[in-house]
Design an enzyme around this catalytic site. Structure first.
Site, PDB file in Angstrom:
ATOM      1  N   ASP A  21       0.834  -1.196   0.000  1.00  0.00           N
ATOM      2  CA  ASP A  21       0.000   0.000   0.000  1.00  0.00           C
ATOM      3  C   ASP A  21       0.871   1.248   0.000  1.00  0.00           C
ATOM      4  O   ASP A  21       2.049   1.220   0.370  1.00  0.00           O
ATOM      5  CB  ASP A  21      -0.947   0.002   1.194  1.00  0.00           C
ATOM      6  N   GLU A  27       0.049  -0.970   5.863  1.00  0.00           N
ATOM      7  CA  GLU A  27       1.109  -0.451   6.723  1.00  0.00           C
ATOM      8  C   GLU A  27       0.975   1.042   6.934  1.00  0.00           C
ATOM      9  O   GLU A  27       1.241   1.557   8.026  1.00  0.00           O
ATOM     10  CB  GLU A  27       2.475  -0.777   6.100  1.00  0.00           C
TER      11      GLU A  27
END
Length: 445
Positions: A87, A150
């Site tokens: 991400d 994250e």
């Protein structure tokens, strides 16, 4: 660049990174605002780009789009976990090149995620793919843990840890993003520093809140909610927590000593004996070096009344706190209450995480630094305290050796582009990073 037998093929690796940078896997704390289709596309594209890896390694899906691969080695006594995340943060500002284009201009791959953290993810996968094509078996089990949230401190990493615990896996060491082969790491130090994070600061967010009666802006009272919040912010800004220079920072300066300015070499070399002097120097050198010495408080959000002619019934200020090794969340809350000194200012802890334990500089660390020396012979391997937070902090409960290092050469400008505009990674730097991961896996013992 000439290739030795068995080394990764540059154009193949670069095109894979381009393909995956083009997929906008932007994470959000609100799952309803996440473009799930983009994450689906990324996982599918990863399988297309790395068919041998997906055919050869067991895959366990974690949370929504987290991936946990198991590569059995000759032994499972000292398993290794290599981490990255798929991400990225949102795009803001005006970029020189489109942020999800993956364009190559002036020898640089441009795009969100090239440095944070698709570069590492693709480099790990390309290293594994290359080794699998050669029929290589690692000496120890290797796990690849790729998180999907994250950037919002999400659930994938803790769930990956739970899965490893369920399988009885106790890693020898864990390696996540973090440090880099950093040029311009410190004024006057010409050599690039291969900084390996032994620990990371705790990441805690607190909201300061004051309640009041509100009302019409034509009849304000003294010390209403907004005034109290403003006073609290000023008091906090004027009273930082006590500084200190932790041991990893001392060792960082000791290793930089032979490469620093002549006048500073004795200072760097004797850092352990002159900690107070070094701490004062770091405090005076600017916000980046000052953050190496203390817990920091950043007021990031403010809210008050909903209209210009309304007195706020509630005023709030969000404070992001990066807790230095040696301080605790309890210390931080005590400091906030003491310096704000106002019972009307309520402290609401939004999220909290203590500083990570300091990992040892033993044989696992020696493996990382010797691999840095092999692939980046001009670099000085050194430990440091990482300022930002990574998914690896969740792995400290099952492993005492958790390190943070991305094997890419990065200039100061590149490091400043992380979470900002114009994020980019050099083509040659990326290929060297692939080679570093490959050599690391080959040298695991």
């Amino acid at each position: 660049m000439s290739l030795r037998e068995g080394e990764p093929e540059p154009s193949r690796a670069v095109s894979k990174l381009q393909a995956l940078v083009r997929i906008p896997t932007v994470s959000n704390r609100d799952l309803a605002l996440v473009d799930t289709a983009a994450f689906d596309d990324f996982v599918a594209e990863l399988a297309r780009q790395f068919p041998v890896l997906h055919e050869s390694l067991e895959l366990t899906r974690i949370h929504t789009h987290g991936l946990l691969f198991h590569w059995p080695g000759a032994s499972d006594e000292r398993p290794v976990v290599l981490m990255a995340h798929l991400d990225v943060v949102p795009v803001e500002g005006t970029w020189q090149h489109p942020p999800f284009s993956g364009e190559i201009v002036d020898g640089q791959i441009w795009g969100r995620g090239t440095l944070d953290d698709k570069g590492s993810l693709v480099a790990i996968c390309e290293a594994v793919e290359t080794l699998l094509e050669r029929g290589f078996t690692p000496a120890q089990d290797v796990w690849l843990s790729f998180g999907c949230d994250e950037e919002v401190s999400g659930e994938a990493a803790p769930l990956a840890v739970e899965e490893l615990v369920r399988r009885g896996v106790r890693p020898w060491f864990v390696l996540d993003e973090g440090g880099a082969v950093a040029s311009q790491a410190f004024p006057g130090v010409a050599a690039p520093i291969g900084v390996i994070g032994l620990t990371e600061k705790g990441n805690t967010s607190v909201e300061l809140r004051v309640e009041g009666r509100g009302g019409h802006a034509s009849t304000p009272a003294r010390m209403g909610p907004t005034a109290r919040i403003a006073r609290a912010i000023v008091r906090l800004d004027r009273a930082p927590m006590a500084p200190r220079t932790p041991d990893p920072t001392i060792e960082l300066f000791r290793r930089m000593a032979p490469h620093g300015p002549l006048a500073l070499r004795p200072v760097f070399a004797n850092a352990a004996r002159i900690k107070p002097l070094l701490t004062r120097a770091l405090l005076a050198a600017g916000p980046e070096t000052s953050a190496m010495t203390r817990t920091t408080f950043a007021v990031t959000t403010l809210s008050g009344a909903p209209a210009l002619n309304v007195i706020a019934a509630t005023a709030k200020a969000g404070v992001n706190i990066r807790i230095m090794v040696g301080d605790t969340i309890a210390d931080v809350l005590t400091h906030l209450r003491t310096v704000i000194a106002d019972d009307e200012v309520h402290l609401d802890v939004i999220e909290s995480c203590e500083p990570s334990p300091v990992s040892p500089m033993d044989d696992a660390f020696a493996l990382l630094e010797s691999t840095i020396t092999e692939v980046f012979p001009d670099a000085v391997p050194a430990p440091y305290v990482m300022m930002a937070a990574t998914d690896s902090r969740f792995f400290t409960g099952i492993c005492e050796r958790v390190y943070r290092f991305a094997p890419f050469r990065m200039t100061l400008t590149q490091r400043q582009s992380i979470h900002a505009v114009d994020e980019h990674l050099g083509v040659d730097a990326f290929v060297d990073g692939v080679r570093w991961y490959q050599r690391l896996i080959e040298r695991i013992h």
